[in-house]
Design a protein around this motif. Structure first.
Motif, PDB file in Angstrom:
ATOM      1  N   GLU A 140       0.423  -1.711  -0.501  1.00 16.51           N
ATOM      2  CA  GLU A 140       0.139  -0.091  -0.075  1.00 16.51           C
ATOM      3  C   GLU A 140       1.324   1.212  -0.042  1.00 16.51           C
ATOM      4  O   GLU A 140       1.848   1.518   0.228  1.00 16.51           O
ATOM      5  CB  GLU A 140      -0.705  -0.245   0.557  1.00 16.51           C
ATOM      6  N   ASP A 141      -0.160   2.168  -0.652  1.00 16.13           N
ATOM      7  CA  ASP A 141       0.996   3.479  -0.359  1.00 16.13           C
ATOM      8  C   ASP A 141       0.263   4.576  -0.263  1.00 16.13           C
ATOM      9  O   ASP A 141      -0.672   4.941  -1.352  1.00 16.13           O
ATOM     10  CB  ASP A 141       1.740   3.823  -2.426  1.00 16.13           C
ATOM     11  N   ILE A 142       0.101   4.588   1.349  1.00 19.24           N
ATOM     12  CA  ILE A 142      -0.906   5.965   1.780  1.00 19.24           C
ATOM     13  C   ILE A 142      -0.327   6.917   1.731  1.00 19.24           C
ATOM     14  O   ILE A 142       0.518   7.223   2.777  1.00 19.24           O
ATOM     15  CB  ILE A 142      -2.026   4.990   3.241  1.00 19.24           C
ATOM     16  N   SER A 143      -0.988   7.865   1.597  1.00 18.92           N
ATOM     17  CA  SER A 143      -0.474   9.557   1.855  1.00 18.92           C
ATOM     18  C   SER A 143      -0.418   9.317   3.502  1.00 18.92           C
ATOM     19  O   SER A 143      -1.458   8.441   4.472  1.00 18.92           O
ATOM     20  CB  SER A 143      -1.499  10.703   1.868  1.00 18.92           C
ATOM     21  N   PRO A 144       0.230  10.494   4.623  1.00 12.15           N
ATOM     22  CA  PRO A 144       0.629  10.078   5.938  1.00 12.15           C
ATOM     23  C   PRO A 144      -1.183  10.633   6.785  1.00 12.15           C
ATOM     24  O   PRO A 144      -1.710  11.281   5.948  1.00 12.15           O
ATOM     25  CB  PRO A 144       0.882  11.505   5.971  1.00 12.15           C
ATOM     26  N   THR A 145      -1.240  10.008   7.753  1.00 18.44           N
ATOM     27  CA  THR A 145      -2.402  10.341   8.505  1.00 18.44           C
ATOM     28  C   THR A 145      -2.326  10.959   9.564  1.00 18.44           C
ATOM     29  O   THR A 145      -3.110  11.515  10.114  1.00 18.44           O
ATOM     30  CB  THR A 145      -3.463   8.970   8.156  1.00 18.44           C
ATOM     31  N   HIS A 146      -1.227  10.275   9.808  1.00 16.51           N
ATOM     32  CA  HIS A 146      -0.657  11.290  11.687  1.00 16.51           C
ATOM     33  C   HIS A 146       0.498  11.782  11.379  1.00 16.51           C
ATOM     34  O   HIS A 146       1.215  11.889  10.419  1.00 16.51           O
ATOM     35  CB  HIS A 146      -0.879   9.461  12.611  1.00 16.51           C
ATOM     36  N   GLY A 147       1.523  12.289  12.720  1.00 22.25           N
ATOM     37  CA  GLY A 147       2.291  13.218  12.483  1.00 22.25           C
ATOM     38  C   GLY A 147       2.928  12.993  13.982  1.00 22.25           C
ATOM     39  O   GLY A 147       1.792  13.127  14.844  1.00 22.25           O
ATOM     40  N   TYR A 148       4.738  13.557  13.872  1.00 21.00           N
ATOM     41  CA  TYR A 148       4.400  13.796  15.095  1.00 21.00           C
ATOM     42  C   TYR A 148       4.686  15.895  15.640  1.00 21.00           C
ATOM     43  O   TYR A 148       5.508  15.955  14.499  1.00 21.00           O
ATOM     44  CB  TYR A 148       5.774  13.132  16.121  1.00 21.00           C
ATOM     45  N   PHE A 149       4.096  16.153  16.459  1.00 23.42           N
ATOM     46  CA  PHE A 149       4.499  17.841  16.247  1.00 23.42           C
ATOM     47  C   PHE A 149       4.504  18.355  17.833  1.00 23.42           C
ATOM     48  O   PHE A 149       5.065  17.698  18.976  1.00 23.42           O
ATOM     49  CB  PHE A 149       2.592  18.523  16.381  1.00 23.42           C
ATOM     50  N   VAL A 150       5.503  19.515  17.710  1.00 26.32           N
ATOM     51  CA  VAL A 150       6.885  19.780  18.461  1.00 26.32           C
ATOM     52  C   VAL A 150       5.738  20.974  18.983  1.00 26.32           C
ATOM     53  O   VAL A 150       5.243  22.082  18.113  1.00 26.32           O
ATOM     54  CB  VAL A 150       7.511  20.084  18.249  1.00 26.32           C
ATOM     55  N   GLU A 151       6.043  21.100  20.301  1.00 26.91           N
ATOM     56  CA  GLU A 151       4.860  22.037  21.044  1.00 26.91           C
ATOM     57  C   GLU A 151       5.741  22.637  22.253  1.00 26.91           C
ATOM     58  O   GLU A 151       6.729  21.737  22.789  1.00 26.91           O
ATOM     59  CB  GLU A 151       3.645  21.436  21.997  1.00 26.91           C
ATOM     60  N   MET A 152       6.040  24.185  21.971  1.00 22.27           N
ATOM     61  CA  MET A 152       6.891  24.406  23.619  1.00 22.27           C
ATOM     62  C   MET A 152       6.116  25.398  24.144  1.00 22.27           C
ATOM     63  O   MET A 152       4.584  25.526  23.963  1.00 22.27           O
ATOM     64  CB  MET A 152       7.782  25.686  22.706  1.00 22.27           C
ATOM     65  N   ARG A 153       6.362  24.715  25.882  1.00 19.62           N
ATOM     66  CA  ARG A 153       5.092  24.714  26.343  1.00 19.62           C
ATOM     67  C   ARG A 153       5.314  26.231  26.895  1.00 19.62           C
ATOM     68  O   ARG A 153       6.279  26.897  27.961  1.00 19.62           O
ATOM     69  CB  ARG A 153       4.987  24.336  27.875  1.00 19.62           C
ATOM     70  N   GLY A 154       3.969  27.401  26.999  1.00 19.83           N
ATOM     71  CA  GLY A 154       4.104  28.116  28.454  1.00 19.83           C
ATOM     72  C   GLY A 154       4.965  28.982  28.185  1.00 19.83           C
ATOM     73  O   GLY A 154       6.142  29.326  27.095  1.00 19.83           O
ATOM     74  N   GLY A 155       5.334  29.776  29.443  1.00 20.20           N
ATOM     75  CA  GLY A 155       6.799  30.950  29.291  1.00 20.20           C
ATOM     76  C   GLY A 155       8.222  30.297  28.897  1.00 20.20           C
ATOM     77  O   GLY A 155       8.880  31.522  28.946  1.00 20.20           O
ATOM     78  N   LEU A 156       8.405  28.960  29.157  1.00 18.47           N
ATOM     79  CA  LEU A 156       9.199  28.584  29.064  1.00 18.47           C
ATOM     80  C   LEU A 156       9.950  28.604  27.611  1.00 18.47           C
ATOM     81  O   LEU A 156      11.083  28.800  27.072  1.00 18.47           O
ATOM     82  CB  LEU A 156       9.687  27.310  29.488  1.00 18.47           C
ATOM     83  N   ALA A 157       8.789  29.385  27.051  1.00 18.60           N
ATOM     84  CA  ALA A 157       9.452  28.520  25.124  1.00 18.60           C
ATOM     85  C   ALA A 157       9.980  29.911  24.803  1.00 18.60           C
ATOM     86  O   ALA A 157      11.229  29.451  23.104  1.00 18.60           O
ATOM     87  CB  ALA A 157       8.007  29.015  23.728  1.00 18.60           C
TER      88      ALA A 157
END
Length: 288
Positions: free
Chosen positions: A255-272
């Motif tokens: 199968e050749d399926i387009s991406p359905t999921h992923g990993y996302f980066v989030e910087m937290r609150g005032g520490l960003a």
């Protein structure tokens, strides 16, 4: 009279956390103290900085402008203080799932050490990193469906689903000729049924009844079950490339399926705004 530094710090914490109570916990003061500082700041400036939304607070237009300034100002101040402590231990703490840590981060960790020898990474394994409320967490790497995700989220890696099982399992189930055949076989699930539902949809297979089978939080456990012949699982390319190369599991279809999921980066609150946090995010996303 200029606003006091404690008042600006209280405002900044409330703006970053969206709550007087959370800001109070962050600064180790009472929510009443935060409210008092903000109210005094509003009186001095002659404008409303927040509007209440249940237990949370939302920045007004003037509040948003001031927040941009305080983030930059306190960021510059924090960076300057840390510069005076060049020999101090700079630690960045990440909340991340175990399979991403093992399959993506670990093979690259020496590369990070070489590029940033003064930054120490601490990984806190979590099956739901996005649910972390710990104020000491600097970066969250969360696994999510691409459809409906926050368009402003920093996408780190896209994942495509593939049906996989062990060779032994396939030998004992020789009648697997079409994706529809899998609905009659033992299916193992990660966190919920969405992985398989997305896969069946992409393969143009209607799912007329609820999917069955055990649900596992840990994807490493799921892959171990597949390798041991316990059933068919959804594997996520490219995280399973090495498993396929080593023959621990095999793909049932090409199968050749387009991406359905992923990993996302989030910087937290005032520490960003911390310099070392920014450097880690830049490294994760290929910017350094």
């Amino acid at each position: 009279m200029k606003p006091s530094l404690p008042a600006l710090r209280a405002f900044d914490a409330a703006a970053q956390h969206g709550s007087f109570r959370a800001a109070a916990e962050h600064l180790s003061v009472t929510a009443t103290a935060i409210s008092h500082h903000v109210r005094g700041l509003e009186d001095q400036l002659g404008t409303k900085l927040f509007v209440r939304s249940g237990r949370d607070v939302v920045l007004t237009e003037d509040g948003a402008r001031l927040s941009e300034a305080t983030v930059q100002a306190f960021g510059i101040l924090d960076d300057a203080v840390r510069t005076l402590h060049r020999d101090s231990r700079k630690v960045v703490r990440l909340a991340v799932g175990p399979i991403f840590t093992a399959r993506w981060l670990m093979p690259r960790i020496s590369e990070f050490w070489q590029a940033h020898p003064n930054i120490e990474l601490e990984f806190l394994p979590s099956f739901e990193p996005g649910a972390y409320a710990n104020e000491t967490i600097d970066i969250v790497i969360r696994w999510d469906r691409i459809e409906g995700s926050d368009p402003k989220a920093i996408k780190l890696l896209e994942l495509s689903p593939a049906a996989i099982a062990s060779k032994a399992f396939i030998e004992t189930h020789p009648a697997i000729c079409h994706p529809d055949d899998l609905k009659r076989l033992p299916l193992l699930h990660q966190r919920n049924h969405w992985g398989w539902l997305d896969w069946f949809t992409a393969m143009n297979v209607a799912v007329d009844s609820p999917l069955r089978g055990p649900i596992f939080q840990d994807a490493n456990t799921l892959l171990r079950g597949a390798a041991d012949g316990q059933g068919v699982v959804i594997g996520w390319l490219p995280l399973i490339d090495q498993d396929l190369a080593d023959g621990r599991v095999v793909r049932l279809f090409d199968e050749d399926i387009s991406p359905t999921h992923g990993y996302f980066v989030e910087m937290r609150g005032g520490l960003a705004h911390r310099a070392e946090v920014r450097r880690v995010v830049e490294w994760l996303t290929g910017g350094a």
